[in-house]
Enzyme design. Structure first.
Site, PDB file in Angstrom:
ATOM      1  N   ARG A  50     -42.407  27.870 122.125  1.00 32.77           N
ATOM      2  CA  ARG A  50     -42.328  27.005 123.293  1.00 32.77           C
ATOM      3  C   ARG A  50     -42.442  27.895 124.526  1.00 32.77           C
ATOM      4  O   ARG A  50     -42.151  29.091 124.476  1.00 32.77           O
ATOM      5  CB  ARG A  50     -41.016  26.228 123.309  1.00 32.77           C
ATOM      6  CG  ARG A  50     -40.824  25.312 122.103  1.00 32.77           C
ATOM      7  CD  ARG A  50     -39.468  24.623 122.158  1.00 32.77           C
ATOM      8  NE  ARG A  50     -39.265  23.699 121.038  1.00 32.77           N
ATOM      9  CZ  ARG A  50     -38.712  24.024 119.873  1.00 32.77           C
ATOM     10  NH1 ARG A  50     -38.293  25.270 119.676  1.00 32.77           N
ATOM     11  NH2 ARG A  50     -38.574  23.127 118.917  1.00 32.77           N
ATOM     12  N   LYS A  95     -34.511  25.625 120.734  1.00 28.84           N
ATOM     13  CA  LYS A  95     -34.061  24.247 120.892  1.00 28.84           C
ATOM     14  C   LYS A  95     -32.994  23.935 119.852  1.00 28.84           C
ATOM     15  O   LYS A  95     -33.162  24.208 118.670  1.00 28.84           O
ATOM     16  CB  LYS A  95     -35.251  23.301 120.732  1.00 28.84           C
ATOM     17  CG  LYS A  95     -34.980  21.885 121.183  1.00 28.84           C
ATOM     18  CD  LYS A  95     -36.264  21.077 121.168  1.00 28.84           C
ATOM     19  CE  LYS A  95     -36.018  19.665 121.668  1.00 28.84           C
ATOM     20  NZ  LYS A  95     -37.269  18.868 121.674  1.00 28.84           N
ATOM     21  N   HIS A  97     -47.849  23.739 126.280  1.00 26.63           N
ATOM     22  CA  HIS A  97     -47.275  23.246 125.026  1.00 26.63           C
ATOM     23  C   HIS A  97     -48.364  22.805 124.057  1.00 26.63           C
ATOM     24  O   HIS A  97     -48.140  22.779 122.840  1.00 26.63           O
ATOM     25  CB  HIS A  97     -46.320  22.085 125.305  1.00 26.63           C
ATOM     26  CG  HIS A  97     -45.317  21.858 124.212  1.00 26.63           C
ATOM     27  ND1 HIS A  97     -44.325  22.761 123.911  1.00 26.63           N
ATOM     28  CD2 HIS A  97     -45.165  20.828 123.330  1.00 26.63           C
ATOM     29  CE1 HIS A  97     -43.595  22.307 122.893  1.00 26.63           C
ATOM     30  NE2 HIS A  97     -44.081  21.137 122.530  1.00 26.63           N
ATOM     31  N   ARG A 137     -48.981  25.353 121.409  1.00 26.33           N
ATOM     32  CA  ARG A 137     -48.038  25.304 120.284  1.00 26.33           C
ATOM     33  C   ARG A 137     -48.465  24.226 119.289  1.00 26.33           C
ATOM     34  O   ARG A 137     -48.414  24.432 118.076  1.00 26.33           O
ATOM     35  CB  ARG A 137     -46.627  25.052 120.811  1.00 26.33           C
ATOM     36  CG  ARG A 137     -45.561  24.802 119.728  1.00 26.33           C
ATOM     37  CD  ARG A 137     -44.201  24.658 120.397  1.00 26.33           C
ATOM     38  NE  ARG A 137     -43.244  23.911 119.588  1.00 26.33           N
ATOM     39  CZ  ARG A 137     -42.397  24.449 118.714  1.00 26.33           C
ATOM     40  NH1 ARG A 137     -42.432  25.759 118.503  1.00 26.33           N
ATOM     41  NH2 ARG A 137     -41.540  23.709 118.050  1.00 26.33           N
ATOM     42  N   HIS A 143     -38.367  23.425 113.646  1.00 27.03           N
ATOM     43  CA  HIS A 143     -38.016  22.010 113.541  1.00 27.03           C
ATOM     44  C   HIS A 143     -36.862  21.824 112.568  1.00 27.03           C
ATOM     45  O   HIS A 143     -36.880  22.377 111.463  1.00 27.03           O
ATOM     46  CB  HIS A 143     -39.216  21.186 113.051  1.00 27.03           C
ATOM     47  CG  HIS A 143     -40.292  21.044 114.083  1.00 27.03           C
ATOM     48  ND1 HIS A 143     -41.578  20.667 113.774  1.00 27.03           N
ATOM     49  CD2 HIS A 143     -40.270  21.234 115.437  1.00 27.03           C
ATOM     50  CE1 HIS A 143     -42.301  20.619 114.876  1.00 27.03           C
ATOM     51  NE2 HIS A 143     -41.529  20.957 115.891  1.00 27.03           N
ATOM     52  N   TYR A 182     -48.139  16.547 112.631  1.00 29.54           N
ATOM     53  CA  TYR A 182     -49.376  17.333 112.716  1.00 29.54           C
ATOM     54  C   TYR A 182     -50.308  17.096 111.531  1.00 29.54           C
ATOM     55  O   TYR A 182     -51.448  17.553 111.543  1.00 29.54           O
ATOM     56  CB  TYR A 182     -49.045  18.826 112.816  1.00 29.54           C
ATOM     57  CG  TYR A 182     -48.259  19.184 114.039  1.00 29.54           C
ATOM     58  CD1 TYR A 182     -48.844  19.143 115.298  1.00 29.54           C
ATOM     59  CD2 TYR A 182     -46.923  19.542 113.957  1.00 29.54           C
ATOM     60  CE1 TYR A 182     -48.118  19.458 116.438  1.00 29.54           C
ATOM     61  CE2 TYR A 182     -46.191  19.863 115.094  1.00 29.54           C
ATOM     62  CZ  TYR A 182     -46.792  19.810 116.320  1.00 29.54           C
ATOM     63  OH  TYR A 182     -46.072  20.114 117.447  1.00 29.54           O
TER      64      TYR A 182
END
Length: 357
Positions: free
Chosen positions: A174, A199, A305, A308, A331, A340
């Site tokens: 990120r 995150k 972004h 990414r 994630h 994706y």
């Protein structure tokens, strides 16, 4: 009666001096002033800031939450939040959606700020807190650049801008993860990057692309010269997370803790008041990538972004295991990574158009 000497008297005197600001001189404390200083509760927004820092939230989150709470209070005629409840919260959120026409993510950010206020600051355990509805965010597929488009964008970036963009695409970082990298987080021998406090306050390890190694090493040599210059001028200290600054007072000036992408100028830390060199501002990279996308003639709404997103998409296209991609992206839930997989199908979910037949 008050003690006339000793540690207890000294403590009382310091309390009066620090809390009472009407010009009292040090000496025997004025009792009413002392009581007023001791019983005066801190302001609501100061309590919000203290609680946010206790929870180790970022300065960005602190500023955002404080602004939403201010707007909530002003919207209801400066009433104290303790006097309000579900009806007022719902009214404010509805106003944002209907009158303000804000996006669902913005409305949910305001909701999070208000729930933080009531639960964490005011200590409210009322059942209505959990019944405040969350705006439903539209489920959109991410914007993805193909490999040729990525190549065109990177070709139009130079120096630090290229390095940051290359890490976003080559390591799946990120933007703020890249800008907050410390020198010690980059392992050239193992070709690894340690992402700290990503995150969700999670650490993870991702790859260091071979193609950036030599340019990144040259960049760090320049950064080290800048750090040595700062030290010579009496500066060179960088912000340290949590209580490390108190535990290791000299660590802030050590080379390993310096930012990989430092700002060109020193600035005053808004929390500590110290003059430091922070990391590069994210808007610098956002503007550079936007200009590169425009210069390449790409009409997609691509941002940093997007690089990414492209990292994850291209790995899956090449047959990489989705669990591995999940770990590289950081994630928590594989369902987030599954978004994706749409690129593994042809247009229209792999169905051949009758026109082509």
């Amino acid at each position: 009666s008050l003690p006339k000497r000793g540690a207890e008297f000294s403590t009382i005197r310091k309390l009066v001096y620090s809390n009472h600001r009407d010009g009292l001189k040090l000496g025997l404390p004025n009792i009413p002033a002392f009581q007023s200083a001791m019983t005066q509760a801190p302001k609501l927004l100061d309590r919000v800031r203290e609680r946010i820092r206790f929870k180790h939230y970022s300065l960005r989150t602190e500023d955002s939450y404080v602004q939403w709470i201010k707007r909530f209070i002003l919207f209801h005629g400066k009433r104290h939040p303790a006097e309000m409840g579900a009806v007022e919260v719902e009214a404010f959120l509805t106003h944002l959606a209907v009158e303000g026409n804000v996006a669902a993510s913005t409305q949910n950010q305001a909701r999070s700020a208000l729930l933080f206020l009531y639960k964490e600051v005011l200590g409210s355990e009322l059942p209505w807190l959990n019944n405040v509805e969350q705006a439903k965010k539209p489920r959109r597929l991410p914007v993805v650049l193909n490999e040729d488009e990525v190549r065109e964008v990177l070709a139009r970036l130079d120096n630090v801008h290229w390095l940051v963009a290359a890490l976003l695409y080559g390591a799946g970082l990120r933007l703020m993860e890249a800008l907050r990298l410390r020198v010690q987080d980059v392992d050239f021998k193992r070709r690894e990057i340690l992402v700290r406090n990503g995150k969700g306050f999670k650490d993870r390890v991702t790859m260091l692309p071979d193609r950036v190694v030599s340019r990144l090493q040259g960049h760090l040599a320049t950064v080290r010269d800048l750090h040595e210059k700062d030290l010579a001028e009496g500066f060179g200290e960088v912000h340290l997370p949590y209580a490390l600054e108190r535990k290791y007072p000299a660590a802030g000036k050590s080379w390993g803790w310096q930012y990989v992408f430092p700002s060109g100028n020193r600035s005053v830390d808004p929390r500590s008041g110290k003059t430091r060199r922070h990391h590069l501002d994210e808007q610098t990279i956002q503007r550079a990538v936007k200009q590169a996308v425009r210069s390449a003639g790409i009409v997609k709404a691509a941002t940093p972004h997007t690089l990414r997103h492209s990292f994850a998409t291209h790995l899956l296209q090449k047959g990489q295991d989705i669990r591995t991609v999940q770990e590289l992206l950081g994630h928590e839930d594989v369902q987030t990574t599954m978004i994706y997989t749409h690129v593994l199908n042809r247009g229209g979910h792999g169905v051949t158009s009758p026109l082509d037949a």
